[in-house]
Design an enzyme around this catalytic site. Structure first.
Site, PDB file in Angstrom:
ATOM      1  CD  GLU A  40      32.608  -8.405  22.465  1.00  0.00           C
ATOM      2  OE1 GLU A  40      33.157  -7.331  22.142  1.00  0.00           O
ATOM      3  OE2 GLU A  40      32.835  -9.000  23.528  1.00  0.00           O
ATOM      4  CD  GLU A 149      33.471 -14.185  26.047  1.00  0.00           C
ATOM      5  OE1 GLU A 149      33.617 -13.192  26.804  1.00  0.00           O
ATOM      6  OE2 GLU A 149      33.589 -14.105  24.806  1.00  0.00           O
TER       7      GLU A 149
END
Length: 219
Positions: A40, A149
C-alpha cells in the site's frame, strides 16, 4: 509483509532495523516463496520511517528501491511483490501504481511481480473495468500479477456467486496472473461482514461453485 505504512513497529526505526527483520525472517523461513515487500504505497500509506530508509517519496521512491534491494539480499529465492488496493478498480490509482513501479524498477528495485488486493470488486466496479485495468497493470509494468486479497463482500448469495463466476475464470485462464489468495472465507472471521464463503458451517453457493471449478470437494 516487510514495509507498510500501517501495523508496523513503533519508535525511531532505522535502516538497520529493517534489514534485521528481513534477514531474521528469511533465516527462519528460508523456503518462503512469495513476499509482499512493500504494501500500500502512497497515497494510501507511507511508513513513518520512509526517510530513514532512503526517502524519495513522490520522487524517485528510493525507500521502495532500497526495501526491495535489501529483501533480495535477505531472501534471494523469494518472489518479491509490491502490493496495493484499488489498482484494478480505479483508472487514476491504477496509473499511479504503475508509475511507482516503473520508477522504482528504473532505480534498480528487483521487483518480481505486482499485487492487486481486489477488495473492491464486490461494489460498482464492472468486470470489464477490472479486466481492462488488470491487463493495463501487467502491460504497464511488464510484470506478472498476483490477486492477493480477493473477497466479495455481498450478503446476497446469488450476487456473490455471480461475481465469482465473472472473475475467477479470467484469473485462472490468464497466463500472467500467477496466483489468487482468498482473503478469509469463514463468515464472522473475516475483516468485512459478508465476504465469507462458509456460513453457519455450510458452504455458500460461491464456495460450492469455486470448488467445482477447481475440481475439489466442497467443505
Amino acid at each position: 509483509m516487510f514495509v507498510w505504512g500501517s501495523q508496523q513497529p513503533t519508535g525511531s526505526l532505522t535502516e538497520a532495523h529493517v534489514k534485521t527483520w528481513m534477514k531474521t525472517f528469511c533465516a527462519r523461513y528460508p523456503n518462503t516463496r512469495l513476499i509482499d515487500v512493500v504494501n500500500e504505497p502512497p497515497p494510501h500509506t507511507k511508513p513513518s520511517y520512509a526517510d530513514a530508509i532512503g526517502g524519495g517519496t513522490d520522487g524517485n521512491w528510493q525507500w521502495i528501491v532500497n526495501a526491495f534491494k535489501w529483501a533480495r539480499e535477505a531472501c534471494p529465492n523469494a518472489i518479491l511483490i509490491i502490493n496495493d488496493y484499488n489498482n484494478i478498480e480505479y483508472e487514476d490509482q491504477n496509473q499511479h501504481f504503475i508509475d511507482i513501479v516503473k520508477k522504482a524498477k528504473a532505480g534498480g528495485a528487483p521487483i518480481d511481480a505486482v499485487g492487486a488486493q481486489a477488495h473492491g470488486l464486490g461494489g460498482n466496479v464492472s468486470t470489464a473495468t477490472m479486466k481492462n485495468l488488470l491487463t493495463k497493470l501487467h502491460d504497464g509494468t511488464g510484470l506478472p500479477v498476483y490477486i492477493t486479497e480477493y473477497d466479495i463482500d455481498l450478503a446476497d448469495d446469488n450476487a456473490q456467486l455471480e461475481r465469482y463466476r465473472q472473475h475467477v475464470p479470467f484469473f485462472l485462464e490468464t497466463e500472467w496472473i500467477h496466483g489468487v489468495t482468498l482473503w478469509g472465507w469463514i463468515s464472522g472471521s473475516t475483516w468485512v461482514p459478508n465476504s465469507g464463503l462458509i456460513k453457519n458451517g455450510k458452504p455458500r453457493p460461491a464456495m460450492t461453485w469455486l470448488m467445482n471449478e477447481l475440481d475439489r470437494p466442497a467443505p
